[in-house]
Structures are given as C-alpha cells and as structure tokens.
Write a protein that holds these residues in place. Structure first.
Motif, PDB file in Angstrom:
ATOM      1  N   GLU A  35       6.183  -3.444  38.490  1.00 38.21           N
ATOM      2  CA  GLU A  35       4.917  -2.918  39.011  1.00 38.21           C
ATOM      3  C   GLU A  35       4.770  -1.456  38.607  1.00 38.21           C
ATOM      4  O   GLU A  35       5.626  -0.631  38.916  1.00 38.21           O
ATOM      5  CB  GLU A  35       4.877  -3.041  40.531  1.00 38.21           C
ATOM      6  N   LYS A  66      -0.854  -9.159  36.611  1.00 40.21           N
ATOM      7  CA  LYS A  66      -1.946  -9.054  37.580  1.00 40.21           C
ATOM      8  C   LYS A  66      -2.239  -7.584  37.800  1.00 40.21           C
ATOM      9  O   LYS A  66      -1.429  -6.713  37.477  1.00 40.21           O
ATOM     10  CB  LYS A  66      -1.622  -9.775  38.886  1.00 40.21           C
ATOM     11  N   LYS A  68      -3.403  -4.839  40.668  1.00 39.91           N
ATOM     12  CA  LYS A  68      -3.516  -4.622  42.112  1.00 39.91           C
ATOM     13  C   LYS A  68      -4.948  -4.188  42.451  1.00 39.91           C
ATOM     14  O   LYS A  68      -5.637  -3.609  41.624  1.00 39.91           O
ATOM     15  CB  LYS A  68      -2.541  -3.533  42.568  1.00 39.91           C
ATOM     16  N   THR A  69      -5.365  -4.466  43.665  1.00 38.16           N
ATOM     17  CA  THR A  69      -6.722  -4.111  44.102  1.00 38.16           C
ATOM     18  C   THR A  69      -6.977  -2.617  43.961  1.00 38.16           C
ATOM     19  O   THR A  69      -8.056  -2.201  43.563  1.00 38.16           O
ATOM     20  CB  THR A  69      -6.930  -4.540  45.576  1.00 38.16           C
ATOM     21  N   ARG A  70      -5.967  -1.800  44.257  1.00 40.03           N
ATOM     22  CA  ARG A  70      -6.161  -0.354  44.204  1.00 40.03           C
ATOM     23  C   ARG A  70      -5.724   0.261  42.878  1.00 40.03           C
ATOM     24  O   ARG A  70      -5.394   1.445  42.812  1.00 40.03           O
ATOM     25  CB  ARG A  70      -5.412   0.318  45.363  1.00 40.03           C
ATOM     26  N   ALA A  71      -5.721  -0.519  41.825  1.00 38.86           N
ATOM     27  CA  ALA A  71      -5.332  -0.008  40.509  1.00 38.86           C
ATOM     28  C   ALA A  71      -6.332   1.040  40.035  1.00 38.86           C
ATOM     29  O   ALA A  71      -7.492   1.029  40.415  1.00 38.86           O
ATOM     30  CB  ALA A  71      -5.281  -1.160  39.510  1.00 38.86           C
ATOM     31  N   LYS A 103      -8.485  -9.651  40.932  1.00 35.90           N
ATOM     32  CA  LYS A 103      -7.455  -8.709  41.367  1.00 35.90           C
ATOM     33  C   LYS A 103      -6.400  -9.444  42.198  1.00 35.90           C
ATOM     34  O   LYS A 103      -6.704 -10.401  42.901  1.00 35.90           O
ATOM     35  CB  LYS A 103      -8.076  -7.592  42.211  1.00 35.90           C
ATOM     36  N   ASP A 104      -5.162  -8.987  42.079  1.00 33.84           N
ATOM     37  CA  ASP A 104      -4.024  -9.531  42.833  1.00 33.84           C
ATOM     38  C   ASP A 104      -3.731 -10.999  42.537  1.00 33.84           C
ATOM     39  O   ASP A 104      -3.097 -11.675  43.337  1.00 33.84           O
ATOM     40  CB  ASP A 104      -4.218  -9.332  44.352  1.00 33.84           C
ATOM     41  N   GLY A 137      -1.006   0.248  39.029  1.00 34.64           N
ATOM     42  CA  GLY A 137      -1.456  -1.030  39.561  1.00 34.64           C
ATOM     43  C   GLY A 137      -1.298  -2.245  38.684  1.00 34.64           C
ATOM     44  O   GLY A 137      -1.629  -3.349  39.101  1.00 34.64           O
ATOM     45  N   VAL A 139       0.899  -5.145  37.196  1.00 35.84           N
ATOM     46  CA  VAL A 139       2.159  -5.818  37.507  1.00 35.84           C
ATOM     47  C   VAL A 139       2.431  -6.806  36.375  1.00 35.84           C
ATOM     48  O   VAL A 139       1.601  -7.673  36.091  1.00 35.84           O
ATOM     49  CB  VAL A 139       2.097  -6.551  38.865  1.00 35.84           C
TER      50      VAL A 139
END
Length: 149
Positions: A35, A66, A68-71, A103-104, A137, A139
């Motif tokens: 990550e 993937k 992350k939502t807050r990337a 996202k995610d 963000g 991964v």
C-alpha cells in the motif's frame, strides 16, 4: 502456458522497505500487498524469466491493484514501459480514470498486450513517475501476464 503473476513481494518497488512511504498488509486471501502511503518518486518494476508462452497467442499485461477512497496525486498520467522478445513499448496511463468508479475494489488495469513469438525471452515491465505531485492510496497485489480472453 497459462497465467504468470508477479506478486507484490516479488516486484522491485522503490522505497518499499521504508515505512514512511509504503506499508505491507495481508489481503483477505492472505497474500502480501503493498500500500502506497506517500511518494513523489514512483517506480515499480518486475521480470518474468523466459515464460512458457504459446507462440501466436495474444497475451495481456495487467496491474492487479486498487485505489483507496482517499487516494491523491493521480490526476497526472504515470508511465508504463514493457519489454518482451521482439520489442519494447512505452506509454502513459491515467490511473485516476481507471479507478474512477471502483475505489477500494481490486481491479485488473490493462497495461498492454502482445503476441507471443517463437523465441522465448524475458518479459520486463516498469510503472513509474519521477517527480511531480506526491501520490498516495494505490494498493498493489501484482502484475499478471495471461492469454487475452
């Protein structure tokens, strides 16, 4: 003559051992995934030595990852370079667009394709962006080379 997967642990990731920049976590299937916490110098590379590919078959190279939502920091394209028997390709890919609606969630991001030749050789790939904005963000589970469906 099937799929080849270079798992995150087998990729060469710059700064991967520095906990300020990357974090290693276990995924639900118990695989180690990388990550990205924060880098402005991104370089991920890997190699598959003399894979047993079927000559004449179309293969694709995909990043299994993937976002992350807050990337952040992905609005500029990143570079992808891909070397295989018979040639080298390089282009840019906008990862923010690739993950816009997912996202995610693990996703296969197609990085390129090629037709396997008679003379097997190593396959190498690089995903990189030197300088520019700080990024966070992403991964990474790995990079797969597999027959195109």
């Amino acid at each position: 003559m099937g799929d080849y997967m270079v798992c995150a642990k087998d990729l060469r990731i710059i700064w991967a051992r520095d906990r300020r920049y990357w974090r290693w976590v276990k995924d639900t299937d118990d695989s180690d995934v990388a990550e990205l916490l924060n880098v402005c110098w991104l370089k991920v590379s890997g190699k598959i030595e003399k894979p047993n590919l079927s000559p004449g078959t179309q293969y694709e190279v995909v990043l299994v990852a993937k976002m992350k939502t807050r990337a952040y920091g992905w609005d500029a394209p990143v570079n992808f370079k891909f070397s295989r028997p018979g040639g080298m390709d390089d282009w840019t890919i906008n990862l923010e667009n690739e993950f816009k609606d997912s996202k995610d969630q693990w996703k296969d991001i197609k990085l390129g394709e090629f037709t396997a030749s008679e003379n097997p050789g190593d396959i190498e790939f690089w995903l990189y962006k030197f300088g520019g904005k700080w990024k966070s963000g992403l991964v990474i589970k790995g990079v797969a080379v597999r027959p195109k469906s």
